[in-house]
Scaffold this active site. Structure first.
Site, PDB file in Angstrom:
ATOM      1  N   ASP A  39       0.634  -0.962   0.317  1.00  0.00           N
ATOM      2  CA  ASP A  39      -0.257  -0.110   0.498  1.00  0.00           C
ATOM      3  C   ASP A  39       0.784   0.950  -0.381  1.00  0.00           C
ATOM      4  O   ASP A  39       2.633   1.207  -0.051  1.00  0.00           O
ATOM      5  CB  ASP A  39      -1.316  -0.013   1.327  1.00  0.00           C
ATOM      6  CG  ASP A  39      -2.020   0.530   1.249  1.00  0.00           C
ATOM      7  OD1 ASP A  39      -1.968   1.886   0.986  1.00  0.00           O
ATOM      8  OD2 ASP A  39      -3.460   0.292   1.070  1.00  0.00           O
ATOM      9  N   GLY A  44      -4.859   4.462   2.330  1.00  0.00           N
ATOM     10  CA  GLY A  44      -4.914   3.115   3.556  1.00  0.00           C
ATOM     11  C   GLY A  44      -4.500   3.603   4.840  1.00  0.00           C
ATOM     12  O   GLY A  44      -4.139   4.890   4.554  1.00  0.00           O
ATOM     13  N   LYS A  99      -4.072   6.629 -12.748  1.00  0.00           N
ATOM     14  CA  LYS A  99      -2.559   6.123 -12.512  1.00  0.00           C
ATOM     15  C   LYS A  99      -2.626   4.442 -12.021  1.00  0.00           C
ATOM     16  O   LYS A  99      -1.793   3.352 -12.135  1.00  0.00           O
ATOM     17  CB  LYS A  99      -0.895   6.857 -11.803  1.00  0.00           C
ATOM     18  CG  LYS A  99      -0.410   7.863 -12.803  1.00  0.00           C
ATOM     19  CD  LYS A  99       0.144   8.539 -12.126  1.00  0.00           C
ATOM     20  CE  LYS A  99       1.607   8.294 -12.271  1.00  0.00           C
ATOM     21  NZ  LYS A  99       2.618   9.380 -11.157  1.00  0.00           N
ATOM     22  N   TYR A 153     -12.379   7.956 -12.645  1.00  0.00           N
ATOM     23  CA  TYR A 153     -12.252   6.557 -11.670  1.00  0.00           C
ATOM     24  C   TYR A 153     -13.017   4.985 -12.841  1.00  0.00           C
ATOM     25  O   TYR A 153     -12.515   4.142 -13.095  1.00  0.00           O
ATOM     26  CB  TYR A 153     -13.262   6.537 -10.540  1.00  0.00           C
ATOM     27  CG  TYR A 153     -13.292   4.983  -9.492  1.00  0.00           C
ATOM     28  CD1 TYR A 153     -12.450   4.346  -8.728  1.00  0.00           C
ATOM     29  CD2 TYR A 153     -14.239   4.259  -9.343  1.00  0.00           C
ATOM     30  CE1 TYR A 153     -12.309   3.431  -8.500  1.00  0.00           C
ATOM     31  CE2 TYR A 153     -14.829   3.272  -8.972  1.00  0.00           C
ATOM     32  CZ  TYR A 153     -13.562   2.370  -7.996  1.00  0.00           C
ATOM     33  OH  TYR A 153     -13.762   1.970  -7.143  1.00  0.00           O
ATOM     34  N   LYS A 157     -11.074   2.002 -14.424  1.00  0.00           N
ATOM     35  CA  LYS A 157     -11.388   0.633 -14.306  1.00  0.00           C
ATOM     36  C   LYS A 157     -11.478  -0.239 -15.363  1.00  0.00           C
ATOM     37  O   LYS A 157     -11.188  -0.953 -15.796  1.00  0.00           O
ATOM     38  CB  LYS A 157     -12.567   0.508 -13.007  1.00  0.00           C
ATOM     39  CG  LYS A 157     -11.792   1.354 -11.521  1.00  0.00           C
ATOM     40  CD  LYS A 157     -11.671   0.271 -11.245  1.00  0.00           C
ATOM     41  CE  LYS A 157     -11.116   1.040  -9.405  1.00  0.00           C
ATOM     42  NZ  LYS A 157     -10.325  -0.074  -8.908  1.00  0.00           N
ATOM     43  N   TYR A 167      -3.791  -8.989 -21.418  1.00  0.00           N
ATOM     44  CA  TYR A 167      -3.278 -10.780 -20.908  1.00  0.00           C
ATOM     45  C   TYR A 167      -3.295 -11.266 -21.349  1.00  0.00           C
ATOM     46  O   TYR A 167      -2.745 -12.641 -21.041  1.00  0.00           O
ATOM     47  CB  TYR A 167      -2.404  -9.677 -19.773  1.00  0.00           C
ATOM     48  CG  TYR A 167      -0.824  -9.200 -19.651  1.00  0.00           C
ATOM     49  CD1 TYR A 167      -1.497  -7.581 -20.263  1.00  0.00           C
ATOM     50  CD2 TYR A 167      -0.290  -9.721 -19.314  1.00  0.00           C
ATOM     51  CE1 TYR A 167       0.084  -7.008 -20.045  1.00  0.00           C
ATOM     52  CE2 TYR A 167       1.292  -8.699 -19.406  1.00  0.00           C
ATOM     53  CZ  TYR A 167       1.016  -7.086 -19.723  1.00  0.00           C
ATOM     54  OH  TYR A 167       1.943  -6.200 -20.080  1.00  0.00           O
ATOM     55  N   THR A 183     -20.006  -1.658  -1.177  1.00  0.00           N
ATOM     56  CA  THR A 183     -19.744  -3.163  -0.463  1.00  0.00           C
ATOM     57  C   THR A 183     -19.661  -1.441   0.820  1.00  0.00           C
ATOM     58  O   THR A 183     -18.873  -0.441   0.440  1.00  0.00           O
ATOM     59  CB  THR A 183     -18.255  -3.961  -0.733  1.00  0.00           C
ATOM     60  OG1 THR A 183     -19.175  -4.385  -1.703  1.00  0.00           O
ATOM     61  CG2 THR A 183     -18.377  -4.521   0.785  1.00  0.00           C
TER      62      THR A 183
END
Ligand code: UDP
Length: 330
Positions: A39, A44, A99, A153, A157, A167, A183
């Site tokens: 992190d 956080g 980023k 955002y 995403k 990939y 959530t």
């Protein structure tokens, strides 16, 4: 390195000090994995994982995944959960948000390829934007404004999903994509601006509850333990396309505010504030796919979950409860 350390499955969890990341660390420690938490601590907080620091099967790396990620030793799994996730966070640090979704995901996919690890990336219901299909199924491509305030955002995403599938297809990497719907649970930041900690903080401080707009917009709230169980099932499955994980029990935000009033037994008023730009009008996951391919359904009712989170917020020190000001980012 002891023999037991060598035989444990090794998992890297980015965003380990965040809300979802810290619960995932707990879950995989409980499952006897060797957990490597990472992190950069922008949103956080180390106190979410400080209880793990003394364990021999946990290590923490203070690192920003938008720069090259190096982890010594083998890796079996990677969970990429590093990202600001609250609208006021990603509006305050938009470039970092772009980023970590773009460059961070690229670095972690590269690491997964190097280590031969399976990677699961944390996508979001925000890829559906302000949805025109309701409830949202995984095959709906969304209604996102690339240049709106939430675009930083949503598009990060969406790029995350695209590069992950590239990939998977081009390099044959084992990838999983979870689309997480609202959530909530213990360890959400009281001042992160999201509706659950916002309303609960207001109740506990004796303030009015701020409903944005007329409160007719809907959300569907999933309790953290259900979300973690869904993520684990997806990680262990062989399903590479995106899967919605959320609780389809939908509510309007006004009804939700009233539910919080009722469950907390307070008589604080509801006040109406302007609706933020591009705030989705409705959101509810279609979870048929998760039921079918993962045999997963949420178990915790909203009422039960709200009571648990209230208990958590009540247990916080008073100064934390009163720290209303949004944190300054480094
Ligand atoms: N909201 C609200 N009052 C608040 C915070 C949020 O009415 O104090 C509304 C917000 O406008 C949105 C919903 O609650 O319609 C959920 O907001 P949140 O920030 O939790 O997450 P979102 O689902 O929008 O990403």
């Amino acid at each position: 390195m002891t023999h037991t350390t060598l035989t444990k499955k090794r998992i890297l969890i980015t965003g380990a000090a965040g809300f979802l990341g810290s619960h995932l660390c707990d879950f995989f420690i409980e499952k006897d994995f060797h957990v490597i938490g990472m992190d950069n601590l922008i949103t956080g907080d180390l106190k979410n994982i400080s209880h793990l620091f003394s364990l021999h099967n946990f290590e923490f790396h203070h690192h920003d995944v938008t720069t090259f990620v190096h982890v010594p030793g083998t890796l079996d799994y990677i969970l990429h959960f590093a990202s600001p996730a609250s609208p006021i966070d990603y509006l305050k640090i938009p470039i970092e948000t772009l980023k970590v979704g773009a460059l961070g995901t690229h670095n972690l996919l590269g690491l997964a390829k190097e280590k031969g690890a399976r990677i699961l990336v944390a996508s979001t219901s925000e890829v559906y934007g302000d949805p025109l299909v309701h409830p949202q199924t995984e095959d709906y491509n969304g209604n996102v404004s690339p240049v709106g305030p939430r675009g930083v955002y949503d598009e990060a995403k969406r790029f995350m999903e695209s590069i992950t599938m590239a990939y998977h297809r081009f390099h044959g990497l084992e990838t999983r994509i979870v689309r997480i719907f609202n959530t909530y649970g213990p360890r959400m930041r009281l001042n992160d601006g999201r509706v659950v900690p916002a309303f609960m903080g207001q109740v506990l401080r004796g303030e009015d509850l701020t409903v944005f707009g007329d409160g007719s917009q809907t959300r569907s709230f999933c309790y953290i333990s259900d979300q973690v169980a869904g993520i684990y099932s997806l990680l262990m499955s062989d399903y590479a396309d995106p899967v919605n994980i959320g609780n389809p029990h939908e509510t309007t935000i006004l009804e939700f505010a009233q539910e919080i009033q009722r469950l907390s037994g307070t008589d604080q008023k509801i006040v109406f504030k302007p609706l933020p730009q591009d705030d989705p009008l409705q959101r509810k996951p279609d979870i048929s796919l998760a039921k079918k391919v993962l045999d997963w359904t949420p178990k915790v009712s909203r009422e039960e979950g709200i009571v648990k989170v209230f208990d958590y917020f009540k247990s916080l020190p008073l100064e934390e409860l009163n720290a209303k000001a949004h944190r300054d980012f480094k």
